[in-house]
Scaffold this motif. Sequence first.
Motif, PDB file in Angstrom:
ATOM      1  N   PRO A 421       6.798  17.262  12.417  1.00 43.29           N
ATOM      2  CA  PRO A 421       6.069  16.405  11.474  1.00 43.29           C
ATOM      3  C   PRO A 421       6.894  16.081  10.237  1.00 43.29           C
ATOM      4  N   GLU A 422       6.713  14.853   9.763  1.00 44.50           N
ATOM      5  CA  GLU A 422       7.349  14.394   8.533  1.00 44.50           C
ATOM      6  C   GLU A 422       6.431  13.362   7.883  1.00 44.50           C
ATOM      7  N   ILE A 423       6.730  13.011   6.640  1.00 48.49           N
ATOM      8  CA  ILE A 423       5.928  12.030   5.935  1.00 48.49           C
ATOM      9  C   ILE A 423       6.344  10.645   6.422  1.00 48.49           C
ATOM     10  N   VAL A 424       5.383   9.904   6.970  1.00 49.68           N
ATOM     11  CA  VAL A 424       5.680   8.618   7.613  1.00 49.68           C
ATOM     12  C   VAL A 424       4.943   7.501   6.875  1.00 49.68           C
ATOM     13  N   ASP A 425       5.695   6.485   6.490  1.00 50.59           N
ATOM     14  CA  ASP A 425       5.108   5.245   5.969  1.00 50.59           C
ATOM     15  C   ASP A 425       5.003   4.275   7.142  1.00 50.59           C
ATOM     16  N   LEU A 426       3.783   4.051   7.623  1.00 46.70           N
ATOM     17  CA  LEU A 426       3.595   3.256   8.832  1.00 46.70           C
ATOM     18  C   LEU A 426       4.082   1.826   8.675  1.00 46.70           C
ATOM     19  N   ARG A 427       4.040   1.285   7.476  1.00 52.93           N
ATOM     20  CA  ARG A 427       4.496  -0.091   7.298  1.00 52.93           C
ATOM     21  C   ARG A 427       5.972  -0.226   7.651  1.00 52.93           C
ATOM     22  N   ASP A 452      -1.998  -3.129   6.097  1.00 54.59           N
ATOM     23  CA  ASP A 452      -2.708  -2.996   4.827  1.00 54.59           C
ATOM     24  C   ASP A 452      -1.664  -2.873   3.711  1.00 54.59           C
ATOM     25  N   PRO A 453      -1.728  -3.708   2.686  1.00 52.22           N
ATOM     26  CA  PRO A 453      -0.685  -3.660   1.637  1.00 52.22           C
ATOM     27  C   PRO A 453      -0.668  -2.359   0.849  1.00 52.22           C
ATOM     28  N   VAL A 454      -1.779  -1.607   0.831  1.00 54.44           N
ATOM     29  CA  VAL A 454      -1.822  -0.341   0.081  1.00 54.44           C
ATOM     30  C   VAL A 454      -2.090   0.808   1.053  1.00 54.44           C
ATOM     31  N   LEU A 455      -1.375   0.811   2.159  1.00 52.64           N
ATOM     32  CA  LEU A 455      -1.602   1.807   3.207  1.00 52.64           C
ATOM     33  C   LEU A 455      -1.050   3.173   2.792  1.00 52.64           C
ATOM     34  N   PRO A 456      -1.886   4.237   2.845  1.00 56.10           N
ATOM     35  CA  PRO A 456      -1.367   5.572   2.523  1.00 56.10           C
ATOM     36  C   PRO A 456      -0.408   6.058   3.607  1.00 56.10           C
ATOM     37  N   ALA A 457       0.392   7.056   3.259  1.00 57.68           N
ATOM     38  CA  ALA A 457       1.301   7.662   4.232  1.00 57.68           C
ATOM     39  C   ALA A 457       0.541   8.688   5.068  1.00 57.68           C
ATOM     40  N   ILE A 458       1.120   9.086   6.202  1.00 59.49           N
ATOM     41  CA  ILE A 458       0.554  10.139   7.042  1.00 59.49           C
ATOM     42  C   ILE A 458       1.651  11.152   7.346  1.00 59.49           C
ATOM     43  N   ARG A 459       1.248  12.305   7.823  1.00 60.93           N
ATOM     44  CA  ARG A 459       2.213  13.344   8.217  1.00 60.93           C
ATOM     45  C   ARG A 459       2.158  13.469   9.731  1.00 60.93           C
ATOM     46  N   ALA A 460       3.232  13.047  10.397  1.00 61.97           N
ATOM     47  CA  ALA A 460       3.256  13.038  11.852  1.00 61.97           C
ATOM     48  C   ALA A 460       4.695  13.086  12.335  1.00 61.97           C
ATOM     49  N   ASP A 461       4.832  13.321  13.631  1.00 59.34           N
ATOM     50  CA  ASP A 461       6.142  13.255  14.270  1.00 59.34           C
ATOM     51  C   ASP A 461       6.435  11.775  14.538  1.00 59.34           C
ATOM     52  N   LYS A 462       7.386  11.230  13.814  1.00 58.31           N
ATOM     53  CA  LYS A 462       7.649   9.801  13.899  1.00 58.31           C
ATOM     54  C   LYS A 462       8.037   9.378  15.313  1.00 58.31           C
ATOM     55  N   THR A 490      -3.145  -2.203  10.863  1.00 57.43           N
ATOM     56  CA  THR A 490      -3.266  -0.929  10.141  1.00 57.43           C
ATOM     57  C   THR A 490      -4.122  -1.152   8.894  1.00 57.43           C
ATOM     58  N   GLU A 491      -4.890  -0.147   8.542  1.00 55.53           N
ATOM     59  CA  GLU A 491      -5.698  -0.229   7.323  1.00 55.53           C
ATOM     60  C   GLU A 491      -6.067   1.179   6.872  1.00 55.53           C
ATOM     61  N   GLY A 492      -6.330   1.305   5.579  1.00 55.21           N
ATOM     62  CA  GLY A 492      -6.788   2.570   5.026  1.00 55.21           C
ATOM     63  C   GLY A 492      -8.306   2.647   5.057  1.00 55.21           C
ATOM     64  N   LEU A 493      -8.830   3.817   5.393  1.00 53.71           N
ATOM     65  CA  LEU A 493     -10.278   4.023   5.465  1.00 53.71           C
ATOM     66  C   LEU A 493     -10.656   5.199   4.576  1.00 53.71           C
ATOM     67  N   ASP A 494     -11.761   5.042   3.876  1.00 51.35           N
ATOM     68  CA  ASP A 494     -12.289   6.112   3.031  1.00 51.35           C
ATOM     69  C   ASP A 494     -13.707   6.417   3.508  1.00 51.35           C
ATOM     70  N   LEU A 495     -13.847   7.439   4.334  1.00 55.57           N
ATOM     71  CA  LEU A 495     -15.155   7.788   4.895  1.00 55.57           C
ATOM     72  C   LEU A 495     -15.940   8.590   3.863  1.00 55.57           C
ATOM     73  N   LEU A 578      -7.008   7.170  14.376  1.00 55.79           N
ATOM     74  CA  LEU A 578      -7.309   7.593  13.009  1.00 55.79           C
ATOM     75  C   LEU A 578      -6.475   8.823  12.687  1.00 55.79           C
ATOM     76  N   PHE A 579      -5.714   8.749  11.574  1.00 52.03           N
ATOM     77  CA  PHE A 579      -4.914   9.888  11.128  1.00 52.03           C
ATOM     78  C   PHE A 579      -5.306  10.240   9.696  1.00 52.03           C
ATOM     79  N   PRO A 580      -5.404  11.528   9.373  1.00 50.55           N
ATOM     80  CA  PRO A 580      -5.679  11.904   7.978  1.00 50.55           C
ATOM     81  C   PRO A 580      -4.580  11.392   7.063  1.00 50.55           C
ATOM     82  N   ALA A 581      -4.962  10.806   5.956  1.00 46.45           N
ATOM     83  CA  ALA A 581      -3.972  10.319   4.989  1.00 46.45           C
ATOM     84  C   ALA A 581      -3.266  11.500   4.340  1.00 46.45           C
ATOM     85  N   TYR A 582      -1.959  11.359   4.092  1.00 45.51           N
ATOM     86  CA  TYR A 582      -1.190  12.419   3.447  1.00 45.51           C
ATOM     87  C   TYR A 582      -1.458  12.393   1.948  1.00 45.51           C
TER      88      TYR A 582
END
Length: 725
Positions: A421-427, A452-462, A490-495, A578-582
Amino acid sequence: MMYQWGLIGLAGVLLLSGVALLLRRANGATADTGALEVVKALCDRGKTEQILTHASGQIIYANTAAQSHLKAQDETVSDFAQRRAVDGAGLVSRLLAQAETSTHGQETVPQRDGSLSVRVQRLPDGCVHWTFEVHHPTADQAQAGVPRLPMLTVGRSGTILFMNSAARNLLGERKKTLVDVFGERYGTATEATMVLTANGEQQCLVAEFEATAGRREIYLLPTDVPVVREGAVLFDELPVALLKVDRDGKVIMANRTARGLLDHRLTDETLLSDLLEGLGRSIADWLAEAVSGRGGAHSEFLRLKTDDKEAFVQVSLNRVVEGDTSSLIAVLSDATELKSLEAQFVQSQKMQAIGQLAGGVAHDFNNLLTAISGHCDLLLLRHDQGDPDFADLIQINQNANRAAALVGQLLAFSRKQNLRPEIVDLRNSLADLTHLLNRLVGEKVTLSLSNDPVLPAIRADKRQLEQVLMNLVVNARDAMPTGGEIRVVTEGLDLLEPMERDRVVVPVGKYVSISVSDEGTGIAPDKLQKVFEPFYTTKKTGEGTGLGLSTAYGIVKQTGGYIFVDSTVGVGTRFSLLFPAYLGEGDAAPVEVAPRKSADANVSHSGVVMLVEDEAPVRSFATRALKMRGFTVLEAGSGEEALALLTDNRPKVDVFVTDVIMPGVDGPTWVRQAREDYPDVPVIFVSGYAEDSFSDDQARITNSSFLPKPFSLSDLTEAVHSKIG
């Protein structure tokens, strides 16, 4: 009030007496002009509506008050009365009959805002005098609630002749018959009955009273309290859904709760089999067994026959003997949520069982593949490219590597593969991946990407995440043989509240969503829940292994995410990830992994290696490989054997190479005990399982690394050399 009515009565008597005297003086000529003028003057002095008619009812004269309600087309008093009261013609007929026997009559009928009092007096010479007087309730009477109780006036045939304002407010509209009020359920008066009100069915207490001329007055009192008679709550008011069913399965009775559960889909000819299904045998046989007393008391879970939703009920049958025949009381309870939870549990258990099986098979296969590829490497060292056997050995090696890739997919599904796992910027990642994906989809298919222009990063194996997206895009391409568009969004979601989807509950939090949509052939509903199972594929034989989506499922789940699928046949399919935002906290440091480098076959090494491996073929290959590179190897088939060797001989050891999972004492356990006497010896753990299956144990053992199976000769020697230095 009594004083007022007395004065009115006295005035009426005087008026009628004067009219009679004048008519007698007219010598039988009822149309005598002088007499009529006097009668008109007397009638006009009254404030009530007064009319003079012939015995047939034909109007002779109407005073000023009556003329305000008289129409040009009114020829008889019946025409006049029909506009003033419900069943006006009947009212006139009844009053004429009373006047025939007693010369006078009176009747009061209810109206919208009070009542109408009609009096009739038969005069000499055949004339008839009519008086119409409207009575409005006083303010005190209105405040006291008169007549606030809903009331209906009903004729002999059940036609509603009158409804007061309270009844109209309760029922919502003007009703024509009792069937419009009670449906087909109206029975004995003074009992609780369901009434069809403006807001749906409402329980009402019903009181009925006889009125004149065969009419009835029915009063309604709404109540929510179950009515008890002779110590028993009425069948319709029980809070449990109940059906009474005859021997043939016909529904005889259904209480209110049952009708609500069954969406009121009941008629006089409804059978239980028309409502329920799912026994696996005929419902008629089940009922016959219960009627005969052989069915026992156990309940059955059945599915409701509905097109708009999936619903289940739990049904218990109880036999009731009534004289010479018997029937059944069916107790129903809504089991939809229970069956949903059961299906969720079964699906979870199935996926877990498949995962355990896949992981166990993968572990054993990795041991076999390590031995096969390892001994193949040994043979290749003794054959050059000009040797006739060299090509065969290369084929063995390549197919062993292909098998290792398939095993890796099984491990991915069972969530036992190795992730970095590493910090991944999906954009950025998707932008880089788009070039490769465009080459994969071909010329007929268009690939569009929306970030999404303000997409959060995720922690995953790129690398693994790219494998998932490539697999989804390739599947989308294959679903559109004639071309189409693949959309990656891609988009950010706040549940803000938990999301329930496909028997999974996604907790509250911030997420990153990736969706891959196509316009392809779609997936049938009965196959939709199987697409993530290993070796299940909708493609033809030879076109797919059925491991692609199962691999994606395992990678997403192991990353802590969720994967969902929506599909409509002939419209297309959409996979949603769906991935948890970092959030920048809790980022664990990666564990060191033994490097995989190409080794020079001619390089010789030195050092003592303790090799602990319970699989004899793997241990044999590893021993020969290390010895060929100049290492001294101490072999042990178990952790106990390794500890005994160290205790008895106290050899010098430069590195421990040990399998993780072994019968008896496992790798991390014996290494911790050996570290008491050999605190500085580095360790290389090898395993056919994923590293994270023992990462906690490895983290507590310093100077350790991991080498996953299957490994080659070069992988092993380089890993050992890097530890000895």
